[in-house]
Scaffold this motif. Sequence first.
Motif, short mmCIF file in Angstrom:
data_model
loop_
_atom_site.label_atom_id
_atom_site.label_comp_id
_atom_site.label_asym_id
_atom_site.label_seq_id
_atom_site.Cartn_x
_atom_site.Cartn_y
_atom_site.Cartn_z
N PRO A 13 0.69 -1.23 0.08
CA PRO A 13 -0.07 -0.11 -0.03
C PRO A 13 0.93 1.52 0.05
O PRO A 13 1.96 1.40 0.40
CB PRO A 13 -0.71 -0.16 1.36
CG PRO A 13 -0.79 -1.58 1.61
CD PRO A 13 0.47 -2.16 1.31
N LEU A 14 0.55 2.46 -0.68
CA LEU A 14 1.25 3.53 -0.86
C LEU A 14 2.80 3.28 -1.14
O LEU A 14 3.48 3.85 -0.43
CB LEU A 14 0.92 4.32 0.57
CG LEU A 14 -0.57 4.67 1.01
CD1 LEU A 14 -0.55 5.47 2.44
CD2 LEU A 14 -1.35 5.61 -0.04
N LEU A 15 2.77 2.66 -2.21
CA LEU A 15 4.18 2.39 -2.53
C LEU A 15 5.10 3.41 -2.66
O LEU A 15 6.27 3.62 -2.12
CB LEU A 15 4.45 1.59 -4.03
CG LEU A 15 5.28 1.01 -4.12
CD1 LEU A 15 6.07 0.20 -3.26
CD2 LEU A 15 5.45 0.11 -5.56
N HIS A 16 4.62 4.69 -3.13
CA HIS A 16 5.39 5.76 -3.29
C HIS A 16 5.82 6.23 -1.96
O HIS A 16 7.05 7.01 -1.79
CB HIS A 16 4.73 7.02 -4.08
CG HIS A 16 3.65 7.50 -3.51
ND1 HIS A 16 2.28 6.76 -3.41
CD2 HIS A 16 3.46 8.67 -2.88
CE1 HIS A 16 1.65 7.59 -2.70
NE2 HIS A 16 1.94 8.92 -2.18
N VAL A 17 4.97 6.21 -1.09
CA VAL A 17 5.43 6.51 0.41
C VAL A 17 6.25 5.79 0.88
O VAL A 17 7.36 6.10 1.56
CB VAL A 17 4.26 6.55 1.36
CG1 VAL A 17 4.45 6.93 2.75
CG2 VAL A 17 3.12 7.68 0.76
N SER A 18 6.30 4.53 0.74
CA SER A 18 7.22 3.58 0.98
C SER A 18 8.75 3.81 0.49
O SER A 18 9.78 3.84 1.36
CB SER A 18 7.09 1.92 0.95
OG SER A 18 5.61 1.61 1.60
#
Length: 243
Positions: A13-18
């Motif tokens: 989830p929310l790969l760009h945040v990771s």
Amino acid sequence: MPLKTMKPLTRAPLLHVSVQESLRAYINDNGLKPGTLLPAESELATQLGVSRNSLREGIKALESLGVLESRRGVGIFVKAFSFEPLLDNLAYGLGGALRQIEEVIEIRRTLEVGLIGKTLETISKDDIAELRATVNRMKAHAERGESFAEDDQLFHRLLFRCQENETLSRLIDVFWLAFYKASDFVNLDNVDPMATWRDHAAIVDAVEARDLEEARRRLDRHYEGIAQVITNNKTSSNVGGTQ
């Protein structure tokens, strides 16, 4: 000394945040300084176990926050810390809301009134001379009915420069600029610019006399004047989205 590698991501989830979090951790874990060139995108993507598109999304987000800087044809660099992204987001977040603008005024007032004592202890004759010159330019502008936002900003910066506190100087700039951007103060109708000039001149007088009580009183009065300009424009200017 070999650099530490990044661990592959384990949550989708929310790969760009990771990706952002992992890049930040990579910079911190390796103690990378501003100006350091990061590994190539392909290597970073491999270490993270993500596509280059996902990596680029994370990089773009960190660029907008002032953490990274991409240089076309060269690579991605760690960027020196700056308050500018915070400033831009703060002014945007305020959105001209009148109540929040008044809260920014109060923060500025509290910050400056609370710290003016140290200025009185450390300010030099040269600093006072620069303040006088700035105030004289303000007077010339006021007499012509002109605004003097740049000199106003310089005045407040000079007032605390002697403390040699870079964080304080930046915070003063942040709140000053955020207020001006959010309120569009430079375009508001100031019915008495000469009074604004006199407020600044009185502050310098108190500082030069090393009169702490008077310096605090004059700073308070100055901010009361700013608040009054905002109040006077409530019904004639779209400050804070009110009419």
